[in-house]
Write a protein that holds these residues in place. Sequence first.
Motif, PDB file in Angstrom:
ATOM      1  N   UNK A  29      -6.140   7.443   9.202  1.00 22.18           N
ATOM      2  CA  UNK A  29      -6.407   8.064   7.908  1.00 22.18           C
ATOM      3  C   UNK A  29      -5.290   8.952   7.408  1.00 22.18           C
ATOM      4  N   UNK A  30      -4.897   9.947   8.234  1.00 24.13           N
ATOM      5  CA  UNK A  30      -3.897  10.924   7.790  1.00 24.13           C
ATOM      6  C   UNK A  30      -2.525  10.717   8.408  1.00 24.13           C
ATOM      7  N   UNK A  31      -2.412   9.737   9.314  1.00 29.63           N
ATOM      8  CA  UNK A  31      -1.141   9.411   9.970  1.00 29.63           C
ATOM      9  C   UNK A  31      -0.654  10.495  10.924  1.00 29.63           C
ATOM     10  N   UNK A  32      -1.520  11.459  11.252  1.00 28.29           N
ATOM     11  CA  UNK A  32      -1.136  12.475  12.226  1.00 28.29           C
ATOM     12  C   UNK A  32      -0.997  11.835  13.604  1.00 28.29           C
ATOM     13  N   UNK A  33      -0.022  12.307  14.372  1.00 27.86           N
ATOM     14  CA  UNK A  33       0.266  11.750  15.676  1.00 27.86           C
ATOM     15  C   UNK A  33       0.069  12.806  16.771  1.00 27.86           C
ATOM     16  N   UNK A  34      -0.354  12.340  17.929  1.00 26.99           N
ATOM     17  CA  UNK A  34      -0.566  13.234  19.062  1.00 26.99           C
ATOM     18  C   UNK A  34      -0.331  12.460  20.359  1.00 26.99           C
TER      19      UNK A  34
END
Length: 311
Positions: A50-55
């Motif tokens: 959804x937000x393209x945040x990476x972890x």
Amino acid sequence: MGTTLAKVLEHFGPAFVDHHSLSAMHERVWRAIVSCRTPALGGQRMRCDGCAAEQWRWHSCRNRHCPTCQSRARDQWRADRVSELLNVPYCHLVFTLPHELNALAAAHPRWVYDTLMQCTAATLTEFAANPRWLGGVGAFSLVLHTWTQDLRRHLHVHTLMACGAMALDADGQGSWVHPKRSPTFLFPVQALSKVLRGKFMQALQRASESGALPRDPAATPDLQRLRTQALRKHEWVVYAKRPFAGPQAVLAYLSRYTHRVAISNSRLLAMDERGVSFKWKDYRAKGRTRHKTMTLAPQEFMRRFLLHVLP
């Protein structure tokens, strides 16, 4: 994040290694704990659609001495053991070795641990088979512990045993035998203590005579005789705790022991150049448990931790 065992080993490790040589086993455990859930072990990069945040999710070391890894292993072990327990009451017994054997355990830990477990199992099997008590085949689980809350060496085995045994009749048909004295009383602890002492000392004599213990601190016949006299004089403690009501209670309790490490991260309070501070429970006060705080010098803390790295 607060104080962790990995941080203690990483921070004070170089100074400790300068004065102590580590075995290959200790080095493996040390590296595993320090590397656990860090880039050193690799991992997977997770990306949100959804937000393209990476972890990044770093891999666990899965070492049995690592306090970070034990929760998942404990839960899995408990799930795997469900089918092995009987729907009967269980008793909890604790078999303890005298501290006169601590020096031998330091020199030959594998032999002492294996012999303690084997002698405990043989003692329980012998008592279960005796018609005076049960007259059948007992069902029990053994868990070795080597430490006290303040990380001193204290060798003991936690035993959870079904209150009863399986007996075979002349036709080979099995039937469950209940304890004769009461539903939750198995064996007298004084008698268990004497039999355990006899079996262990017999094994120790055989091992000494065969040369199986080359690094025995009691290196001369005179020292071995003095140790034997002390062990015969010493009361070998077998302690019976309250019984459990059923399999789920047994599993919940036993899983805490099968996957408990010498010092958990939750017990560590702080560290600085003066030492490592941690919480511990003092069970020696009769009738109550005292919660205390202890600070050990870094070198002493790590020495005590390594005492309980199992071979």
